[in-house]
Scaffold this motif. Structure first.
Motif, PDB file in Angstrom:
ATOM      1  N   UNK A  11       0.804  -1.220   0.000  1.00 49.69           N
ATOM      2  CA  UNK A  11       0.000   0.000   0.000  1.00 49.69           C
ATOM      3  C   UNK A  11       0.841   1.276   0.000  1.00 49.69           C
ATOM      4  N   UNK A  12       2.131   1.178   0.364  1.00 44.96           N
ATOM      5  CA  UNK A  12       2.966   2.385   0.398  1.00 44.96           C
ATOM      6  C   UNK A  12       4.101   2.374  -0.612  1.00 44.96           C
ATOM      7  N   UNK A  13       4.478   1.187  -1.099  1.00 39.24           N
ATOM      8  CA  UNK A  13       5.633   1.084  -1.970  1.00 39.24           C
ATOM      9  C   UNK A  13       6.947   1.134  -1.213  1.00 39.24           C
ATOM     10  N   UNK A  14       6.904   1.077   0.112  1.00 43.78           N
ATOM     11  CA  UNK A  14       8.102   1.158   0.952  1.00 43.78           C
ATOM     12  C   UNK A  14       8.317  -0.162   1.675  1.00 43.78           C
ATOM     13  N   UNK A  15       9.524  -0.688   1.611  1.00 42.85           N
ATOM     14  CA  UNK A  15       9.847  -1.947   2.271  1.00 42.85           C
ATOM     15  C   UNK A  15      10.406  -1.662   3.664  1.00 42.85           C
ATOM     16  N   UNK A  16       9.631  -1.994   4.669  1.00 46.45           N
ATOM     17  CA  UNK A  16      10.036  -1.824   6.064  1.00 46.45           C
ATOM     18  C   UNK A  16      10.201  -3.208   6.675  1.00 46.45           C
ATOM     19  N   UNK A  17      11.389  -3.489   7.189  1.00 42.35           N
ATOM     20  CA  UNK A  17      11.693  -4.802   7.725  1.00 42.35           C
ATOM     21  C   UNK A  17      10.873  -5.135   8.963  1.00 42.35           C
ATOM     22  N   UNK A  18      10.572  -4.125   9.781  1.00 38.99           N
ATOM     23  CA  UNK A  18       9.921  -4.359  11.069  1.00 38.99           C
ATOM     24  C   UNK A  18       8.943  -3.216  11.320  1.00 38.99           C
ATOM     25  N   UNK A  19       7.693  -3.386  10.880  1.00 38.28           N
ATOM     26  CA  UNK A  19       6.709  -2.313  10.989  1.00 38.28           C
ATOM     27  C   UNK A  19       6.243  -2.089  12.425  1.00 38.28           C
ATOM     28  N   UNK A  20       6.496  -3.043  13.316  1.00 40.41           N
ATOM     29  CA  UNK A  20       5.989  -2.952  14.679  1.00 40.41           C
ATOM     30  C   UNK A  20       7.064  -2.619  15.707  1.00 40.41           C
ATOM     31  N   UNK A  21       8.235  -2.239  15.249  1.00 45.31           N
ATOM     32  CA  UNK A  21       9.298  -1.901  16.184  1.00 45.31           C
ATOM     33  C   UNK A  21       8.926  -0.664  16.992  1.00 45.31           C
ATOM     34  N   UNK A  22       9.275  -0.708  18.282  1.00 41.42           N
ATOM     35  CA  UNK A  22       9.080   0.452  19.137  1.00 41.42           C
ATOM     36  C   UNK A  22      10.327   1.305  19.251  1.00 41.42           C
TER      37      UNK A  22
END
Length: 284
Positions: free
Chosen positions: A160-171
């Protein structure tokens, strides 16, 4: 989107440790939000203060029984900002942002983030002036719900964003001082605040990523995340963000997965509600 190549933690540290600071003498404050903490918060503050790091802890309505923990934070040179009642992580983060005038690194207070990883993220923000995530690779003993949920969310987030994030839930997240005003404008009072921030950051300057260790203590038993209610809060921004995209089926799959997992997960204590006239008190 430009981002830092994900690598092994040790390899990244060898390549970037002790690098020149591109932004001059920039200071960083580590902000932690917490509700009913234990000794792990004191240990974390101890390590950060020992490394010369300024620390602000936001007590999100923990109550009198936890006063000794927060006093120990003060005794070690940390600052404590107090909400009289629990108001949610999004509000607590904004309280920390309002108190800062320099780069900020947000870290969890339950022992999941090592001092060296927090300092690594702080150093990257200091050198680059960019929003930075400390991302886990989910190796070793990781609760299945955490690893599977993050993997699925990662795929949908990229769709949905075109961005690859390895860990979307990191604090563990670092923000340059120039982003603090923007962060205060991101809507969200509880766990959904972090997802909204991540989604909007892909449109405002991009996101860098640095690898950190994967740490889960007692299967994440200390978390106050309520699987059903808080999952709905987290995934609602993804649904809205994707409303105009061609991937609604993928997002629906996330919601079904989360709610299906939540149905079999143990419940967590509910947050107490806030009154509209509450104020934040400061001590340190």
């Amino acid at each position: 989107m430009d981002h830092v190549q994900i690598a092994d933690v040790d390899a990244y540290e060898a390549a970037h440790g002790g690098g020149a600071e591109d932004r001059g003498d920039v200071e960083t404050t580590v902000t932690g939000t917490t509700y009913e903490p234990d000794q792990r918060l004191v240990d974390l503050v101890d390590g950060l203060r020992g490394a010369g790091q300024a620390v602000v802890v936001v007590d999100d309505g923990s109550g009198p029984a936890d006063a000794p923990v927060f006093q120990a934070v003060r005794d070690r040179g940390g600052t404590v900002l107090t909400h009289p009642v629990n108001r949610g992580k999004g509000v607590a983060l904004k309280t920390g942002f309002r108190s800062a005038k320099e780069d900020v690194v947000c870290a969890d207070a339950d022992g999941q983030h090592r001092v060296e990883d927090i300092l690594r993220v702080a150093d990257h923000v200091r050198r680059t002036g960019r929003t930075t995530l400390g991302v886990r690779r989910f190796t070793g003993p990781v609760p299945l719900r955490s690893s599977a949920g993050n993997a699925l969310t990662r795929v949908v987030f990229a769709a949905v964003t075109g961005s690859r994030i390895q860990d979307t839930q990191t604090g563990l997240r670092g923000y340059p001082a120039s982003r603090l005003g923007w962060l205060l404008e991101v809507p969200g009072e509880r766990f959904e605040d972090e997802m909204r921030t991540l989604l909007l950051a892909t449109r405002h300057g991009g996101i860098d990523q640095v690898p950190i260790a994967t740490v889960y203590l007692e299967h994440n038993a200390s978390s106050h995340f309520r699987p059903l209610v808080d999952s709905a809060r987290v995934y609602a921004p993804l649904l809205r963000f994707s409303a105009s995209s061609c991937w609604p089926g993928a997002v629906d799959a996330v919601v079904r997965f989360v709610f299906g997992s939540a149905a079999t997960a143990p419940s967590q204590p509910a947050h107490r509600s806030a009154r509209p006239d509450e104020r934040v008190t400061t001590s340190g």
